[in-house]
Design an enzyme around this catalytic site. Structure first.
Site, PDB file in Angstrom:
ATOM      1  N   LYS A 167      -0.645  -6.667 -15.938  1.00  0.00           N
ATOM      2  CA  LYS A 167       0.603  -7.363 -15.625  1.00  0.00           C
ATOM      3  C   LYS A 167       0.822  -7.555 -14.125  1.00  0.00           C
ATOM      4  CE  LYS A 167       2.996  -6.118 -19.813  1.00  0.00           C
ATOM      5  NZ  LYS A 167       3.576  -4.908 -20.369  1.00  0.00           N
ATOM      6  N   PHE A 179      -5.728  -5.780  -5.705  1.00  0.00           N
ATOM      7  CA  PHE A 179      -6.063  -5.679  -7.124  1.00  0.00           C
ATOM      8  C   PHE A 179      -4.900  -6.132  -7.977  1.00  0.00           C
ATOM      9  CE2 PHE A 179     -10.117  -3.407  -7.396  1.00  0.00           C
ATOM     10  CZ  PHE A 179     -10.329  -3.201  -6.053  1.00  0.00           C
ATOM     11  N   ILE A 193      -1.113  -5.301  -4.132  1.00  0.00           N
ATOM     12  CA  ILE A 193      -0.661  -6.646  -4.468  1.00  0.00           C
ATOM     13  C   ILE A 193       0.849  -6.729  -4.675  1.00  0.00           C
ATOM     14  CG2 ILE A 193      -0.903  -6.473  -6.973  1.00  0.00           C
ATOM     15  CD1 ILE A 193      -2.106  -9.476  -4.988  1.00  0.00           C
ATOM     16  N   ASP A 194       1.449  -5.591  -5.031  1.00  0.00           N
ATOM     17  CA  ASP A 194       2.866  -5.649  -5.387  1.00  0.00           C
ATOM     18  C   ASP A 194       3.748  -5.494  -4.158  1.00  0.00           C
ATOM     19  OD1 ASP A 194       3.084  -2.211  -6.668  1.00  0.00           O
ATOM     20  OD2 ASP A 194       2.063  -3.080  -4.943  1.00  0.00           O
ATOM     21  N   HIS A 253       2.275   6.450   5.631  1.00  0.00           N
ATOM     22  CA  HIS A 253       3.109   6.260   4.439  1.00  0.00           C
ATOM     23  C   HIS A 253       4.584   6.387   4.804  1.00  0.00           C
ATOM     24  CE1 HIS A 253       4.710   6.856   0.418  1.00  0.00           C
ATOM     25  NE2 HIS A 253       3.519   6.623  -0.093  1.00  0.00           N
ATOM     26  N   PRO A 254       5.431   5.453   4.331  1.00  0.00           N
ATOM     27  CA  PRO A 254       6.832   5.483   4.747  1.00  0.00           C
ATOM     28  C   PRO A 254       7.616   6.686   4.242  1.00  0.00           C
ATOM     29  CG  PRO A 254       6.489   3.861   3.023  1.00  0.00           C
ATOM     30  CD  PRO A 254       5.136   4.328   3.429  1.00  0.00           C
ATOM     31  N   GLU A 259      -5.493   7.912  -3.447  1.00  0.00           N
ATOM     32  CA  GLU A 259      -4.748   8.122  -2.208  1.00  0.00           C
ATOM     33  C   GLU A 259      -5.007   9.533  -1.684  1.00  0.00           C
ATOM     34  OE1 GLU A 259      -0.655   6.164  -1.452  1.00  0.00           O
ATOM     35  OE2 GLU A 259      -0.263   8.272  -1.906  1.00  0.00           O
TER      36      GLU A 259
END
Lengths: 345, 343
Positions: free
Chosen positions: B118, B114, B205-206, B226-227, B294
Site C-alpha cells: 500500500k 521503497f 517513500i512516506d 533521527h528527530p 535501523e
C-alpha cells in the site's frame, strides 16, 4: 584351527579397510569439501566479522562523553566555514576517536622545512619539540632542506619518526629563499615524495611546539588561519591588490587570511598548490613585480579559489609577538622570538 | 569360548589400529571441514567500476558575505562532531557557494525509495515535492523499488531527471520487507546504479519535501540524525540492547541515533553490504533487532563514523512540535495510520 582362520580373516578385513582409506589419503591430502559456489569467493566471510572493508576505518570500542546535539562545544568561534570545512579549535574534537580512525590506515606524513643560512640555529628547537608533540605515535618523515648539512645537530628521534637531510642552494635575498620553497617542494613531490608519503605539510623552521598537534590536521587540503589577521574584515586583509600581480585578489573577495608558515594536505593537492603558486611567482618575477607577502600572497589566492577542506585555527601557528587572547585556549605551535634583521641578512 | 576370544582379540586390534590411523591422518596435514558460510549472493564479491568520482575543485569568483572567525551563526546547536564531521544546519552553509563548486562537476545523484504494497500511494507526493526541492538543477535518478510497478503514478519530471522502477519481491511481514531493503539496495548498486550515479541517498517513500535539500548534503558517508532522539542521553536511544544480536550497543556507548543515510555510491555499497551481513548473522542466530535495519544501521555507524551528519531538519516527524533549533523542516513524514498500510 577355526581361531586361526577367523584371525586371518579378521586381519585381511582390517588390512583391506586400512588400505582403502590409505589410498584415498595418498590421493588427496585432505578431505576436500564439496565444491560450493560461494566458498571460492573471498568476500563471503564466516558469521561474525567486523572488518569488512579496508576503506572503512573500523573503530574499537571506546568510551567517551556523549555529544549532545543541543549543546555546542564552543559558541565563541566559527567552527565551520560556509563550504562546510571544519575549523579545528581546542574543545571541538576528541583525539582518541580520530587516532582510532587514523591508525588503521597506515598513512605516512611528510613535513618539509627549510633551514638556510642563519636559520640553522632553529633546527634543534624545531625537531626536539616536533619529535615530542607532532603526530606523536604516528609515522612522520621530516625532510630538512639546508645549505649546510654538516652543521645540522644530531637529534634522537622517536622510532616512528625519520629525518632526511637534503642539501639545497641558498639565495642572497631571503625573499627568494622563501618563495623558492614552493618550487623545491613541488619538484620533490614529483620525483619521489609521492611514493613515500600520503600527506605532506610545509612548516617554517623557526617555530616550536608546546602542545600536541595530532591527526586532526590530516585532510585533503589544509590551511592555517593567520594569527595576525583572524579578526580583520576581508578588505583590510593583507591580500595583494595590485592587478599586475598574479596573486591579486580583487576587493570584495576573500574568506580568511592563511599563513604560509603551516599548510599542507594530500600529496597530490599540495603538488597542485605549490606548482600553481610558484608559477605565479615566476610570472611576477618576469613582470618585475613581487607580491606584498611573497609566497603567502600567492597561497592566499590559491586557497581562495580552491577552498581548503579543513582549516586550522590560529592555535596552530601563533606569532610570538602577539598577546594571546582567551579564545586561543591553547598555543600549540608558535614562532620563536628572534631579531628579524639579524637572522635574515 | 574360542569364538568369544577371537571376537575380543579382533575388537582390541580395531581399537588399537583406528587411533593409529587417525593419528596418521592428523599428523600429515590439516583436517579440513566444511565451514559454515552464509548464503551469499554472488554480487557481494563483484569488482565494480564506479562512475568517476570527482573531487570538489575550483570555486569561481563569487560574491558572498565574508566568514568571520569569531562569528558563529548557530550558537544553539552542535555543528561539529567529536571526529570533526560537519553537522549541517540552516545557517552553517552558503548554498550559492556550494552550488558554484558542484554544478560544473556534472554529478548525477540517485535516490532509492521503497514503495511496497500500500505504500505506493505515497509515491506521487514524494516525487512531486522532490521535483521542486530535491537537488534542484542537478541530474537525479529516482529508483523506486516496488512489487507493483503498475501502481506507480506517472509524474512529470524536469529535464535531466529520470524515474527507474525496480521490481522486487514482497515479503509477508513488514519487518522482513524493511530489513531486506539493505540487500535490495546493495544488489541494485552492483547491477545498475554504480555506473549511473555518483552519490546515492536512501530515503523513505512516506515523506515529503518542504524546503530545499541541496548539495550541502553530499559527502563520503552521510547520515541524518533521527528527530525523536537528538536531545536525549545515549542510554535512552532505541539501540538493540540484547548482546546476542550483531547490532548490540551497550548502554554507555553511542554518539547519535541515525535515521537515513547516503553518500558516495562506493561507500553506500560497502555500508549496505555490511548491514546485510549483520542482518543475516542475526537471522542465523534467530534474533531480530529492535528496529530492524535501523538498529543495524546505527551499529554500523557507531564503529564506522559518518563523514557528514544532517541535522533533524533533513528528516523530521510532523507529529512532533517544531522546536526553536529546527528553523526549517526540509523533509518530513506524512501522517498515516500504520495499521492500515502495513498489512
Amino acid at each position: 584351527m577355526v581361531m586361526k582362520k577367523v584371525l586371518i580373516l579378521g586381519g585381511i578385513l582390517m588390512a583391506g579397510i586400512i588400505g582403502y582409506f590409505s589410498i584415498q589419503h595418498i590421493n588427496q591430502t585432505s578431505w576436500e569439501p564439496v565444491s560450493i559456489q560461494h566458498i571460492s569467493q573471498p568476500s563471503c566471510q564466516p558469521v561474525r566479522q567486523t572488518d569488512l572493508n579496508e576503506n572503512f576505518s573500523v573503530l574499537p570500542r571506546m568510551s567517551y562523553r556523549q555529544p549532545f546535539v543541543d549543546k555546542p562545544q564552543r559558541t565563541d568561534v566559527l567552527l565551520m566555514s560556509p563550504w562546510l570545512a571544519p575549523i579545528v579549535w581546542e574543545g571541538t574534537f576528541n583525539r582518541d576517536i580520530l587516532n582510532a580512525q587514523y591508525r588503521q590506515k597506515n598513512f605516512v606524513v611528510g613535513v618539509a622545512t627549510f633551514a638556510v643560512k642563519k636559520y640553522i640555529r632553529f633546527i634543534e628547537g624545531f625537531l626536539g619539540s616536533a619529535n615530542k608533540f607532532f603526530l606523536s605515535g604516528h609515522r612522520v618523515n621530516f625532510y630538512l632542506f639546508t645549505d649546510n648539512p654538516e652543521k645540522v645537530p644530531s637529534i634522537k628521534l622517536a622510532p616512528e619518526k625519520r629525518l632526511f637531510i637534503i642539501p639545497v642552494q641558498n639565495y642572497s635575498r631571503w625573499q627568494d629563499i622563501s618563495m623558492n620553497r614552493m618550487d623545491i617542494i613541488s619538484n620533490h613531490i614529483r620525483s619521489h615524495w609521492r611514493y613515500e608519503v600520503d600527506y605532506l605539510y610545509s612548516m617554517d623552521i623557526d617555530v616550536q611546539m608546546f602542545e600536541h598537534i595530532g591527526v586532526e590536521i590530516i585532510d585533503t587540503l589544509v590551511g592555517t588561519i593567520s594569527s595576525w589577521l583572524y579578526t580583520t574584515p576581508r578588505d583590510s586583509n593583507s591580500y595583494e591588490r595590485r592587478p599586475e600581480s598574479r596573486a591579486a585578489i580583487p576587493r570584495g573577495e576573500g574568506d580568511f587570511y592563511y599563513a604560509a608558515s603551516f599548510y599542507g594536505g594530500s600529496v597530490s593537492e599540495v603538488y597542485k598548490l605549490t606548482t600553481a603558486c610558484f608559477k605565479g611567482v615566476t610570472e611576477d618575477r618576469a613582470n618585475g613585480i613581487e607580491a606584498k607577502w611573497h609566497e603567502e600572497s600567492h597561497l592566499n589566492k590559491y586557497l581562495l579559489y580552491h577552498k581548503p577542506t579543513r582549516l586550522l585555527s590560529p592555535e596552530y601557528y601563533w606569532d610570538e609577538e602577539l598577546i594571546r587572547p582567551r579564545i586561543i585556549r591553547v598555543k600549540r605551535l608558535s614562532s620563536v622570538r628572534k631579531d628579524l634583521k639579524e637572522v635574515r641578512f | 569360548m574360542t569364538c568369544w576370544k577371537v571376537v575380543k582379540s579382533v575388537l582390541v586390534l580395531c581399537l588399537i589400529l583406528i587411533p593409529i590411523f587417525v593419528w596418521m591422518i592428523v599428523w600429515n596435514g590439516p583436517v579440513h571441514y566444511l565451514p559454515y558460510y552464509l548464503p551469499c549472493p554472488e554480487i557481494f564479491s563483484m569488482k565494480l567500476q564506479y562512475a568517476e568520482e570527482k573531487p570538489v575543485q575550483l570555486f569561481p569568483e563569487l560574491f558572498y558575505p565574508q566568514p568571520r572567525s569569531l562569528d558563529q551563526k548557530r550558537r544553539d546547536v552542535l555543528t561539529l562532531t567529536p571526529w570533526l564531521a560537519p553537522i549541517v544546519w540552516e545557517g552553517t552553509f552558503n548554498s550559492e557557494l556550494l552550488d558554484s563548486a558542484y554544478k560544473p562537476l556534472n554529478l548525477t545523484i540517485g535516490v532509492t525509495a521503497f514503495a511496497i504494497g500500500k505504500y505506493t500511494m505515497y509515491v506521487g507526493r514524494f516525487m512531486e515535492s522532490a521535483e521542486k526541492l530535491f537537488m534542484k538543477g542537478y541530474r537525479v535518478n529516482y529508483y523506486i523499488f516496488t512489487n507493483n510497478p503498475q501502481a506507480i503514478p506517472k509524474v512529470q519530471l524536469q529535464p535531466g531527471r529520470s524515474l527507474r522502477i525496480v521490481p522486487i519481491k514482497k515479503y509477508s511481514h513488514w519487518q522482513e520487507i524493511s530489513m531486506r531493503r539493505m540487500e535490495a539496495i546493495n544488489r541494485h548498486i552492483a547491477e545498475v546504479s554504480h555506473q549511473e550515479v555518483n552519490y546515492l541517498f536512501c530515503l523513505d517513500i512516506d515523506m515529503v519535501f518542504h524546503y530545499p535539500w541541496g548539495v550541502e548534503t553530499l559527502g563520503e558517508m552521510v547520515a541524518a540524525i533521527h528527530p525523536g532522539y537528538y536531545k536525549v542521553p545515549r542510554s535512552q536511544f532505541p539501540y538493540e540492547r540484547r548482546s546476542s544480536s550483531a547490532a548490540f550497543i551497550p548502554d554507555n556507548q553511542g554518539d547519535f541515533y541515525y535515521a537515513v543515510f547516503g553518500g558516495l555510491v562506493k561507500q553506500v555499497y560497502e555500508f549496505t553490504r555490511a548491514c546485510h551481513m549483520t542482518i543475516l548473522a542475526d537471522k542465523a542466530n534467530g534474533i531480530m533487532a529492535a528496529w530492524q535495519e535501523e538498529s543495524h544501521l546505527n551499529r554500523h555507524f557507531f564503529s564506522h563514523k559518518p563523514s557528514k551528519l544532517l541535522s533533524p531538519e533533513y528528516v523530521w516527524d510532523d507529529t512532533k512540535p517544531k522546536p526553536p533549533e529546527v528553523r526549517l523542516i526540509r523533509f518530513s513524514t506524512v501522517n498515516k495510520d500504520y495499521r492500515e498500510i502495513r498489512d
